[in-house]
Design a protein around this motif. Structure first.
Motif, mmCIF file in Angstrom:
data_model
loop_
_atom_site.group_PDB
_atom_site.id
_atom_site.type_symbol
_atom_site.label_atom_id
_atom_site.label_comp_id
_atom_site.label_asym_id
_atom_site.label_seq_id
_atom_site.Cartn_x
_atom_site.Cartn_y
_atom_site.Cartn_z
ATOM 1 N N ILE A 25 50.025 -107.440 49.851
ATOM 2 C CA ILE A 25 50.481 -106.005 50.039
ATOM 3 C C ILE A 25 48.981 -105.286 50.561
ATOM 4 O O ILE A 25 48.023 -105.396 50.211
ATOM 5 C CB ILE A 25 50.719 -105.312 48.657
ATOM 6 N N ILE A 26 49.115 -104.499 51.745
ATOM 7 C CA ILE A 26 48.052 -103.833 52.311
ATOM 8 C C ILE A 26 48.583 -102.198 52.304
ATOM 9 O O ILE A 26 49.391 -101.937 52.627
ATOM 10 C CB ILE A 26 48.137 -104.217 53.719
ATOM 11 N N PHE A 27 47.268 -101.783 51.917
ATOM 12 C CA PHE A 27 47.175 -100.101 52.060
ATOM 13 C C PHE A 27 46.379 -99.806 53.479
ATOM 14 O O PHE A 27 45.280 -100.424 53.307
ATOM 15 C CB PHE A 27 46.524 -99.518 50.661
ATOM 16 N N TRP A 76 45.820 -106.439 48.570
ATOM 17 C CA TRP A 76 46.138 -106.692 47.314
ATOM 18 C C TRP A 76 46.678 -108.119 47.218
ATOM 19 O O TRP A 76 47.715 -108.599 48.236
ATOM 20 C CB TRP A 76 47.067 -105.808 46.706
ATOM 21 N N LYS A 77 46.454 -109.114 46.444
ATOM 22 C CA LYS A 77 47.172 -110.263 46.186
ATOM 23 C C LYS A 77 48.833 -110.122 46.052
ATOM 24 O O LYS A 77 49.527 -110.893 46.592
ATOM 25 C CB LYS A 77 46.594 -111.044 45.280
ATOM 26 N N ILE A 82 47.663 -104.532 41.986
ATOM 27 C CA ILE A 82 47.847 -103.010 42.172
ATOM 28 C C ILE A 82 47.984 -102.422 40.597
ATOM 29 O O ILE A 82 47.185 -101.495 40.441
ATOM 30 C CB ILE A 82 48.837 -102.479 42.940
ATOM 31 N N VAL A 83 48.808 -103.214 39.948
ATOM 32 C CA VAL A 83 48.868 -102.472 38.500
ATOM 33 C C VAL A 83 47.513 -102.675 37.738
ATOM 34 O O VAL A 83 47.034 -101.813 37.252
ATOM 35 C CB VAL A 83 49.871 -103.530 37.627
ATOM 36 N N ARG A 84 46.697 -103.772 38.037
ATOM 37 C CA ARG A 84 45.408 -103.835 37.343
ATOM 38 C C ARG A 84 44.594 -102.550 37.859
ATOM 39 O O ARG A 84 43.851 -102.199 37.178
ATOM 40 C CB ARG A 84 44.628 -105.248 37.751
#
Length: 143
Positions: A25-27, A76-77, A82-84
């Protein structure tokens, strides 16, 4: 025989690597800096290093200077990484003070999220009250 073993190892490694990044996932974030250029650069260096140290499933975290704004591209992997991060920057998290300092250095203007984010994680993000926009993956790969 050595070459065959090396080739087999490379193929298996490539498959494992591809599996590890299939949920990436990319921000893409745009910020207005609230400090001078030198302080912004120093804090950006610090913040990306503290995330790197504490969040091993964050694949990339880069800040870029654009005329009157800062652009950050985060990789993000998967949704759980993201939760972490959300846990780390929340009240009582190990990065809570650092995130407070982040908000003293940047006004967050927009956050575009590219990839398939779990529904629960999407809700967690929205609960932060930040300007998120979501763009699900149609097709693609990462290397």
């Amino acid at each position: 025989m050595k070459h065959l073993l090396l080739l087999l190892t490379l193929i298996l490694s490539a498959n494992t690597w591809a599996e590890d990044y299939k949920n990436e996932i990319i921000f893409y974030q745009e910020f207005s800096p609230l400090k001078n250029e030198q302080e912004t650069a120093k804090f950006s260096e610090y913040y990306q290093s503290i995330v790197d140290k504490n969040e091993p499933d964050t694949l990339g975290w880069k800040f870029f200077k654009a005329e009157d704004k800062v652009i950050a591209i985060l990789r993000w992997k998967d949704s759980q990484s993201i939760v972490r991060h959300l846990e780390n920057v929340s009240e009582g998290g190990i990065l809570e003070e650092d995130f407070n300092a982040f908000n003293e250095h940047f006004a967050i203007n927009s956050i575009a999220v590219y990839g398939n984010v779990d529904a629960d994680v999407k809700k967690m993000l929205m609960d932060f009250g930040l300007p998120f926009e979501f763009y699900p993956l149609i097709a693609g790969y990462s290397r």
